[in-house]
Design a protein around this motif. Sequence first.
Motif, PDB file in Angstrom:
ATOM      1  N   MET A   1      17.318  16.227   6.422  1.00 36.63           N
ATOM      2  CA  MET A   1      16.289  15.404   7.046  1.00 36.63           C
ATOM      3  C   MET A   1      16.909  14.103   7.533  1.00 36.63           C
ATOM      4  SD  MET A   1      12.796  13.818   5.327  1.00 36.63           S
ATOM      5  CE  MET A   1      12.016  15.388   5.030  1.00 36.63           C
ATOM      6  N   ALA A   2      16.592  13.731   8.781  1.00 37.99           N
ATOM      7  CA  ALA A   2      17.077  12.466   9.313  1.00 37.99           C
ATOM      8  C   ALA A   2      16.460  11.306   8.545  1.00 37.99           C
ATOM      9  CB  ALA A   2      16.725  12.367  10.797  1.00 37.99           C
ATOM     10  N   ARG A   3      17.100  10.146   8.674  1.00 39.81           N
ATOM     11  CA  ARG A   3      16.589   8.975   7.961  1.00 39.81           C
ATOM     12  C   ARG A   3      15.155   8.681   8.387  1.00 39.81           C
ATOM     13  NH1 ARG A   3      19.342   3.609   5.917  1.00 39.81           N
ATOM     14  NH2 ARG A   3      17.613   2.148   6.020  1.00 39.81           N
ATOM     15  N   ILE A   4      14.276   8.598   7.411  1.00 43.06           N
ATOM     16  CA  ILE A   4      12.855   8.379   7.651  1.00 43.06           C
ATOM     17  C   ILE A   4      12.523   6.947   7.241  1.00 43.06           C
ATOM     18  CG2 ILE A   4      10.513   9.076   6.982  1.00 43.06           C
ATOM     19  CD1 ILE A   4      11.663  11.821   6.346  1.00 43.06           C
ATOM     20  N   PRO A   5      11.772   6.213   8.042  1.00 44.48           N
ATOM     21  CA  PRO A   5      11.394   4.848   7.643  1.00 44.48           C
ATOM     22  C   PRO A   5      10.572   4.850   6.364  1.00 44.48           C
ATOM     23  CG  PRO A   5      10.923   5.237   9.971  1.00 44.48           C
ATOM     24  CD  PRO A   5      11.271   6.568   9.374  1.00 44.48           C
ATOM     25  N   LEU A   6      10.655   3.747   5.624  1.00 41.05           N
ATOM     26  CA  LEU A   6       9.790   3.582   4.471  1.00 41.05           C
ATOM     27  C   LEU A   6       8.335   3.663   4.914  1.00 41.05           C
ATOM     28  CD1 LEU A   6      11.603   0.618   2.656  1.00 41.05           C
ATOM     29  CD2 LEU A   6      11.667   3.031   2.018  1.00 41.05           C
ATOM     30  N   GLU A   7       7.497   4.233   4.068  1.00 34.70           N
ATOM     31  CA  GLU A   7       6.094   4.383   4.417  1.00 34.70           C
ATOM     32  C   GLU A   7       5.383   3.044   4.541  1.00 34.70           C
ATOM     33  OE1 GLU A   7       2.191   6.007   4.988  1.00 34.70           O
ATOM     34  OE2 GLU A   7       4.243   6.598   5.489  1.00 34.70           O
ATOM     35  N   ASP A   8       5.692   2.101   3.635  1.00 41.96           N
ATOM     36  CA  ASP A   8       4.978   0.828   3.600  1.00 41.96           C
ATOM     37  C   ASP A   8       5.922  -0.352   3.753  1.00 41.96           C
ATOM     38  OD1 ASP A   8       2.501   1.994   3.248  1.00 41.96           O
ATOM     39  OD2 ASP A   8       2.554   1.859   1.059  1.00 41.96           O
ATOM     40  N   ASN A   9       5.459  -1.371   4.466  1.00 43.01           N
ATOM     41  CA  ASN A   9       6.128  -2.655   4.517  1.00 43.01           C
ATOM     42  C   ASN A   9       5.668  -3.512   3.345  1.00 43.01           C
ATOM     43  OD1 ASN A   9       7.445  -2.080   7.018  1.00 43.01           O
ATOM     44  ND2 ASN A   9       5.498  -2.483   8.076  1.00 43.01           N
ATOM     45  N   PHE A  10       6.299  -4.662   3.163  1.00 43.01           N
ATOM     46  CA  PHE A  10       5.958  -5.508   2.021  1.00 43.01           C
ATOM     47  C   PHE A  10       4.503  -5.950   2.062  1.00 43.01           C
ATOM     48  CE2 PHE A  10       6.494  -8.851   5.077  1.00 43.01           C
ATOM     49  CZ  PHE A  10       5.759  -9.935   4.599  1.00 43.01           C
ATOM     50  N   ASN A  11       3.979  -6.215   3.263  1.00 40.66           N
ATOM     51  CA  ASN A  11       2.579  -6.653   3.336  1.00 40.66           C
ATOM     52  C   ASN A  11       1.620  -5.497   3.057  1.00 40.66           C
ATOM     53  OD1 ASN A  11       3.719  -5.835   5.927  1.00 40.66           O
ATOM     54  ND2 ASN A  11       1.731  -6.343   6.841  1.00 40.66           N
ATOM     55  N   ASP A  12       2.030  -4.266   3.339  1.00 46.14           N
ATOM     56  CA  ASP A  12       1.207  -3.118   2.941  1.00 46.14           C
ATOM     57  C   ASP A  12       1.094  -3.056   1.420  1.00 46.14           C
ATOM     58  OD1 ASP A  12       0.843  -2.070   5.602  1.00 46.14           O
ATOM     59  OD2 ASP A  12       2.901  -1.329   5.511  1.00 46.14           O
ATOM     60  N   VAL A  13       2.203  -3.325   0.748  1.00 49.21           N
ATOM     61  CA  VAL A  13       2.202  -3.336  -0.716  1.00 49.21           C
ATOM     62  C   VAL A  13       1.257  -4.419  -1.238  1.00 49.21           C
ATOM     63  CG1 VAL A  13       3.628  -3.826  -2.745  1.00 49.21           C
ATOM     64  CG2 VAL A  13       4.492  -2.314  -0.935  1.00 49.21           C
ATOM     65  N   ILE A  14       1.357  -5.614  -0.673  1.00 48.86           N
ATOM     66  CA  ILE A  14       0.470  -6.703  -1.087  1.00 48.86           C
ATOM     67  C   ILE A  14      -0.985  -6.323  -0.866  1.00 48.86           C
ATOM     68  CG2 ILE A  14      -0.297  -9.044  -0.475  1.00 48.86           C
ATOM     69  CD1 ILE A  14       2.651  -9.738  -0.005  1.00 48.86           C
ATOM     70  N   ASN A  15      -1.284  -5.796   0.302  1.00 45.13           N
ATOM     71  CA  ASN A  15      -2.666  -5.460   0.621  1.00 45.13           C
ATOM     72  C   ASN A  15      -3.200  -4.331  -0.258  1.00 45.13           C
ATOM     73  OD1 ASN A  15      -2.862  -7.411   2.662  1.00 45.13           O
ATOM     74  ND2 ASN A  15      -2.017  -6.035   4.206  1.00 45.13           N
ATOM     75  N   LYS A  16      -2.367  -3.346  -0.567  1.00 43.92           N
ATOM     76  CA  LYS A  16      -2.798  -2.264  -1.454  1.00 43.92           C
ATOM     77  C   LYS A  16      -3.107  -2.802  -2.848  1.00 43.92           C
ATOM     78  CE  LYS A  16      -0.686   1.932   0.442  1.00 43.92           C
ATOM     79  NZ  LYS A  16       0.293   3.020   0.219  1.00 43.92           N
ATOM     80  N   ALA A  17      -2.234  -3.643  -3.357  1.00 42.01           N
ATOM     81  CA  ALA A  17      -2.443  -4.195  -4.688  1.00 42.01           C
ATOM     82  C   ALA A  17      -3.679  -5.084  -4.728  1.00 42.01           C
ATOM     83  CB  ALA A  17      -1.206  -4.974  -5.129  1.00 42.01           C
ATOM     84  N   GLN A  18      -3.824  -5.949  -3.756  1.00 47.76           N
ATOM     85  CA  GLN A  18      -4.971  -6.861  -3.721  1.00 47.76           C
ATOM     86  C   GLN A  18      -6.277  -6.086  -3.592  1.00 47.76           C
ATOM     87  OE1 GLN A  18      -4.857  -9.792  -0.592  1.00 47.76           O
ATOM     88  NE2 GLN A  18      -6.907 -10.554  -1.053  1.00 47.76           N
ATOM     89  N   ARG A  19      -6.309  -5.136  -2.695  1.00 48.22           N
ATOM     90  CA  ARG A  19      -7.518  -4.334  -2.485  1.00 48.22           C
ATOM     91  C   ARG A  19      -7.839  -3.508  -3.729  1.00 48.22           C
ATOM     92  NH1 ARG A  19      -5.926  -2.565   2.032  1.00 48.22           N
ATOM     93  NH2 ARG A  19      -4.968  -0.648   1.288  1.00 48.22           N
ATOM     94  N   GLY A  20      -6.801  -2.907  -4.327  1.00 47.74           N
ATOM     95  CA  GLY A  20      -7.021  -2.080  -5.500  1.00 47.74           C
ATOM     96  C   GLY A  20      -7.504  -2.859  -6.704  1.00 47.74           C
ATOM     97  N   LEU A  21      -7.031  -4.092  -6.850  1.00 46.34           N
ATOM     98  CA  LEU A  21      -7.441  -4.945  -7.958  1.00 46.34           C
ATOM     99  C   LEU A  21      -8.750  -5.677  -7.677  1.00 46.34           C
ATOM    100  CD1 LEU A  21      -3.956  -6.446  -8.920  1.00 46.34           C
ATOM    101  CD2 LEU A  21      -5.243  -4.686 -10.171  1.00 46.34           C
ATOM    102  N   GLY A  22      -9.231  -5.604  -6.433  1.00 46.65           N
ATOM    103  CA  GLY A  22     -10.503  -6.227  -6.094  1.00 46.65           C
ATOM    104  C   GLY A  22     -10.461  -7.741  -6.099  1.00 46.65           C
TER     105      GLY A  22
END
Length: 274
Positions: A1-22
Motif C-alpha cells: 500500500m502506498a503511503r496514506i495520509p493520517l486520518e486526522d489532523n491535530f485539530n481533528d483530535v482536539i475537536n473529537k475530544a472536546q465534542r466527546g467530553l461535552g
Amino acid sequence: MARIPLEDNFNDVINKAQRGLGISDADLAKRAEVSLADLAAVQGGKPIDAVLRRVARHLNLSPNALEDLAHKRWYPQQVVFPRSFAAFNTPCEDITVNSYLVWDPRDRVAAAFDTGATSEPMLDLIQAEGLTLRYIFLTHSHEDHVAGLAPLAAKTGAEVWGSELEPVPHPGAKVFRENAHFHVGTLAIKTLLTAGHSPGLTTFYVTGLSWPLAAVGDSLFASSLGGSETRFRDQLSSTKRKILTLPRDTVLACGHGPLTTVQQERDHNPFFAR
C-alpha cells in the motif's frame, strides 16, 4: 500500500475530544486560560503551540504527542508482511477507507475484514492468488466499510459475519458475540468488542501471520481515535483496555489512514501517550 495520509489532523483530535467530553468553547477557554479567539484558531488548524498544549491538558490529551502531530513530526513506521496479508485503500466521496485480506499460504483459504467502497481490488487479488474466501468479517456496518459487500459475497460465496449488537446489511449473514473464535487454515481469529464509534464495533485479533494483527475498524487511527458524540468515553475505554493491551508489536489495521502498531500508538497517539 502506498503511503496514506493520517486520518486526522491535530485539530481533528482536539475537536473529537472536546465534542466527546461535552465541553463548550467558553468552558474550555476558561479552563485552559486561553482566549476564545486563540481557541478558535487552534480548532481551525493553526498550530499555536502554547495554546494547543494548554488545551490538551484539559482534554486529557498528551501535549507532546499533539504538538508532534500539529507539526507533522511523526508518521507510523510501516511494518511489512512478507506474505499472506494485503491492504486495500479505496476512495469514498472525499475520504478513503481501508479493507484487508489475510490467508493461509498453504491451504489458500482467506478471510476479509470489511470491503471498503469497492471490493474489486480484493477480488482481483483473490483470483490472482488462487484463494478461497471463507469469511467476510465486518468491523461495523457503516456504509463506507460495507459498500462492496454484496458483490464480494456473491462472487466468492463467503460467509458474512457481523456483531450481534448492530444490523448486518446482508441477507443470510451470521452474527457473533465477543470472544468468538474462528480459524482460517493455520490462522486464528478472535473477536474483541471495542464499541463506542458504533454499538457493535469489533476488533479482530489475528495470530499466525508474520506479526500479530488487529483489524480495528474505526476504533482508532494512527494518532487519533474513532469519534462518537454519544459514546466517546466508551470508545476511549474499550480501545485502551482491549487494543492497547495487545502485544506491543501487534500491527493495527485501521479503517482509515495508515497501518500502525500498539507500541507506536502508546508512544504517539495524543489520546493515550503520556
